[in-house]
Design a protein around this motif. Structure first.
Motif, PDB file in Angstrom:
ATOM      1  N   LEU A   1      -1.989   4.018   9.932  1.00  0.00           N
ATOM      2  CA  LEU A   1      -1.330   4.115   8.633  1.00  0.00           C
ATOM      3  C   LEU A   1      -2.056   3.270   7.585  1.00  0.00           C
ATOM      4  O   LEU A   1      -2.248   3.695   6.437  1.00  0.00           O
ATOM      5  CB  LEU A   1       0.130   3.656   8.745  1.00  0.00           C
ATOM      6  CG  LEU A   1       1.063   4.560   9.560  1.00  0.00           C
ATOM      7  CD1 LEU A   1       2.375   3.844   9.849  1.00  0.00           C
ATOM      8  CD2 LEU A   1       1.311   5.870   8.821  1.00  0.00           C
ATOM      9  N   HIS A   2      -2.461   2.072   7.995  1.00  0.00           N
ATOM     10  CA  HIS A   2      -3.156   1.157   7.088  1.00  0.00           C
ATOM     11  C   HIS A   2      -4.469   1.767   6.595  1.00  0.00           C
ATOM     12  O   HIS A   2      -4.798   1.688   5.402  1.00  0.00           O
ATOM     13  CB  HIS A   2      -3.417  -0.165   7.808  1.00  0.00           C
ATOM     14  CG  HIS A   2      -4.246  -1.128   7.011  1.00  0.00           C
ATOM     15  ND1 HIS A   2      -3.764  -1.811   5.915  1.00  0.00           N
ATOM     16  CD2 HIS A   2      -5.552  -1.516   7.147  1.00  0.00           C
ATOM     17  CE1 HIS A   2      -4.711  -2.575   5.411  1.00  0.00           C
ATOM     18  NE2 HIS A   2      -5.811  -2.421   6.140  1.00  0.00           N
ATOM     19  N   SER A   3      -5.203   2.381   7.505  1.00  0.00           N
ATOM     20  CA  SER A   3      -6.493   2.957   7.132  1.00  0.00           C
ATOM     21  C   SER A   3      -6.329   4.214   6.281  1.00  0.00           C
ATOM     22  O   SER A   3      -7.231   4.577   5.516  1.00  0.00           O
ATOM     23  CB  SER A   3      -7.311   3.271   8.389  1.00  0.00           C
ATOM     24  OG  SER A   3      -6.663   4.245   9.191  1.00  0.00           O
ATOM     25  N   SER A   4      -5.191   4.889   6.402  1.00  0.00           N
ATOM     26  CA  SER A   4      -4.948   6.118   5.649  1.00  0.00           C
ATOM     27  C   SER A   4      -4.356   5.841   4.267  1.00  0.00           C
ATOM     28  O   SER A   4      -4.426   6.705   3.379  1.00  0.00           O
ATOM     29  CB  SER A   4      -4.002   7.039   6.425  1.00  0.00           C
ATOM     30  OG  SER A   4      -4.544   7.391   7.678  1.00  0.00           O
TER      31      SER A   4
ATOM     32  N   GLN B   1       0.839  -1.186   0.000  1.00  0.00           N
ATOM     33  CA  GLN B   1       0.000   0.000   0.000  1.00  0.00           C
ATOM     34  C   GLN B   1       0.884   1.249   0.000  1.00  0.00           C
ATOM     35  O   GLN B   1       1.982   1.233   0.560  1.00  0.00           O
ATOM     36  CB  GLN B   1      -0.911   0.038   1.225  1.00  0.00           C
ATOM     37  CG  GLN B   1      -1.986  -1.030   1.257  1.00  0.00           C
ATOM     38  CD  GLN B   1      -2.821  -0.911   2.522  1.00  0.00           C
ATOM     39  OE1 GLN B   1      -2.494  -1.493   3.546  1.00  0.00           O
ATOM     40  NE2 GLN B   1      -3.903  -0.129   2.444  1.00  0.00           N
ATOM     41  N   VAL B   2       0.380   2.298  -0.603  1.00  0.00           N
ATOM     42  CA  VAL B   2       1.095   3.568  -0.639  1.00  0.00           C
ATOM     43  C   VAL B   2       0.336   4.581   0.214  1.00  0.00           C
ATOM     44  O   VAL B   2      -0.887   4.714   0.100  1.00  0.00           O
ATOM     45  CB  VAL B   2       1.227   4.097  -2.081  1.00  0.00           C
ATOM     46  CG1 VAL B   2       1.883   5.477  -2.081  1.00  0.00           C
ATOM     47  CG2 VAL B   2       2.046   3.125  -2.928  1.00  0.00           C
ATOM     48  N   LEU B   3       1.065   5.266   1.066  1.00  0.00           N
ATOM     49  CA  LEU B   3       0.474   6.338   1.863  1.00  0.00           C
ATOM     50  C   LEU B   3       0.651   7.637   1.068  1.00  0.00           C
ATOM     51  O   LEU B   3       1.768   8.127   0.914  1.00  0.00           O
ATOM     52  CB  LEU B   3       1.187   6.440   3.213  1.00  0.00           C
ATOM     53  CG  LEU B   3       0.563   7.399   4.226  1.00  0.00           C
ATOM     54  CD1 LEU B   3      -0.830   6.928   4.640  1.00  0.00           C
ATOM     55  CD2 LEU B   3       1.450   7.522   5.453  1.00  0.00           C
ATOM     56  N   PRO B   4      -0.431   8.192   0.528  1.00  0.00           N
ATOM     57  CA  PRO B   4      -0.316   9.345  -0.376  1.00  0.00           C
ATOM     58  C   PRO B   4       0.022  10.655   0.324  1.00  0.00           C
ATOM     59  O   PRO B   4      -0.246  10.831   1.515  1.00  0.00           O
ATOM     60  CB  PRO B   4      -1.712   9.407  -1.011  1.00  0.00           C
ATOM     61  CG  PRO B   4      -2.626   8.857   0.040  1.00  0.00           C
ATOM     62  CD  PRO B   4      -1.838   7.758   0.704  1.00  0.00           C
ATOM     63  N   PHE B   5       0.591  11.573  -0.436  1.00  0.00           N
ATOM     64  CA  PHE B   5       0.942  12.891   0.084  1.00  0.00           C
ATOM     65  C   PHE B   5      -0.268  13.590   0.698  1.00  0.00           C
ATOM     66  O   PHE B   5      -0.153  14.314   1.688  1.00  0.00           O
ATOM     67  CB  PHE B   5       1.496  13.778  -1.038  1.00  0.00           C
ATOM     68  CG  PHE B   5       2.865  13.385  -1.518  1.00  0.00           C
ATOM     69  CD1 PHE B   5       3.878  13.082  -0.614  1.00  0.00           C
ATOM     70  CD2 PHE B   5       3.155  13.335  -2.871  1.00  0.00           C
ATOM     71  CE1 PHE B   5       5.151  12.733  -1.046  1.00  0.00           C
ATOM     72  CE2 PHE B   5       4.424  12.980  -3.317  1.00  0.00           C
ATOM     73  CZ  PHE B   5       5.422  12.686  -2.404  1.00  0.00           C
ATOM     74  N   GLY B   6      -1.436  13.355   0.094  1.00  0.00           N
ATOM     75  CA  GLY B   6      -2.642  14.049   0.523  1.00  0.00           C
ATOM     76  C   GLY B   6      -3.070  13.767   1.946  1.00  0.00           C
ATOM     77  O   GLY B   6      -3.892  14.509   2.510  1.00  0.00           O
TER      78      GLY B   6
END
Length: 293
Positions: free
Chosen positions: A271-274, A214-219
């Motif tokens: 982090l997972h949910s974001s 999964q990627v945690l986006p800048f947004g």
């Protein structure tokens, strides 16, 4: 796959977990027998600190010392003695990584834990996780992180890193859940070509059933992972409780206490949910790779 170094490594756990299990059992037996560390040290003819290290699983212990300890604790159950001695034997075995020569003790411990784990959940703030790195990407990282080391030492570390990746493709397969910060997709480690190769490798590996990326986006803005990278290693319930690993300039830190694990797990859950879904993450990674073509 983009690696070219030859690696021939069995999917084996090595001595780390056996030492931990033996140490935990010896600690339990000592306390049940109401024997102090000082008394055990006197029996063994060693320092108290060594007894502490044996019980924490930091060091191996000889068969003779285990027999002395079991006798001092009044253990006469043949099955229990046999189990302890079997763990002692396993704890003295060389891990598969020994063929690469002497490695720093903290690194050897991590490899042992990783090899014994059934699942790893990790978050990476600035780079692709080591288990998913291509050869050239890993080489570029070592050239910068280990610039004071000799070239031969960096090459050894590279070989070990690539060998560790066998846990993702050899039975029993390790389940890997990883979250990476979006900045990783744009940081040109090794240059455009190396990064593109690395991103395509991530896309390929994300198709495997035992790997979730999964990627945690800048947004998402600020997030708990801004404190740094972390890995949560999970084992069979009858082997060991989960362990969290944090690497920093100050050294390697292993967290096991319930309150520490609760804090780390909560942060990872956030982090997972974001993070983007696995499918959307794969698409984002593929798009980033195309822009580098």
């Amino acid at each position: 796959m983009f690696t070219t170094l030859e690696v021939d490594v069995a999917r084996a756990s090595g001595p780390t977990i056996a030492r931990w299990q033996l140490g935990r059992e010896l600690h339990r037996l000592r306390e049940a027998a109401k024997v102090s560390h000082k008394e055990v040290a006197a029996e063994l003819g060693c320092s108290e600190s060594k007894v502490y290290k044996i019980e924490s699983g930091d060091v191996g212990v000889s068969r003779a010392d285990v027999i002395v300890m079991l006798t001092r604790y009044g253990v006469d159950d043949d099955r229990l003695r046999e189990t302890a001695l079997d763990l002692q034997r396993q704890g003295k075995e060389r891990g598969w990584w020994a063929k690469f020569g002497q490695l720093p003790a903290p690194y050897s411990m991590y490899i042992g834990l990783e090899s014994a784990a059934t699942a790893i959940r990790n978050f990476e703030l600035a780079a692709v996780p080591g288990l998913l790195q291509t050869e050239r990407y890993a080489q570029a990282i070592f050239d910068q992180q280990r610039m004071t080391e000799a070239a031969a030492e960096r090459q050894k570390r590279l070989q070990v890193r690539l060998a560790r990746q066998a846990c993702l493709t050899e039975e029993p397969l390790l389940n890997l859940w990883t979250i990476i910060d979006e900045s990783t997709l744009h940081r040109q480690v090794g240059g455009r070509e190396v990064l593109r190769e690395q991103l395509l490798h991530l896309v390929e590996m994300s198709e495997r059933d035992n790997i979730d990326i999964q990627v945690l986006p800048f947004g998402e803005g600020a997030h708990p992972g801004m404190l740094g990278s972390v890995a949560i290693l999970e084992f069979p319930k009858d082997v060991h409780t989960p362990v969290a690993y944090v690497e920093s300039f100050g050294g390697d830190v292993y967290l096991e206490r319930e309150e520490d694990m609760r804090r780390v797990t909560l942060a990872y859950t956030h982090l997972h949910s974001s993070a983007l879904s696995s499918t959307k993450s794969r698409q984002l990674i593929a798009d980033a790779a195309r822009k580098l073509a």
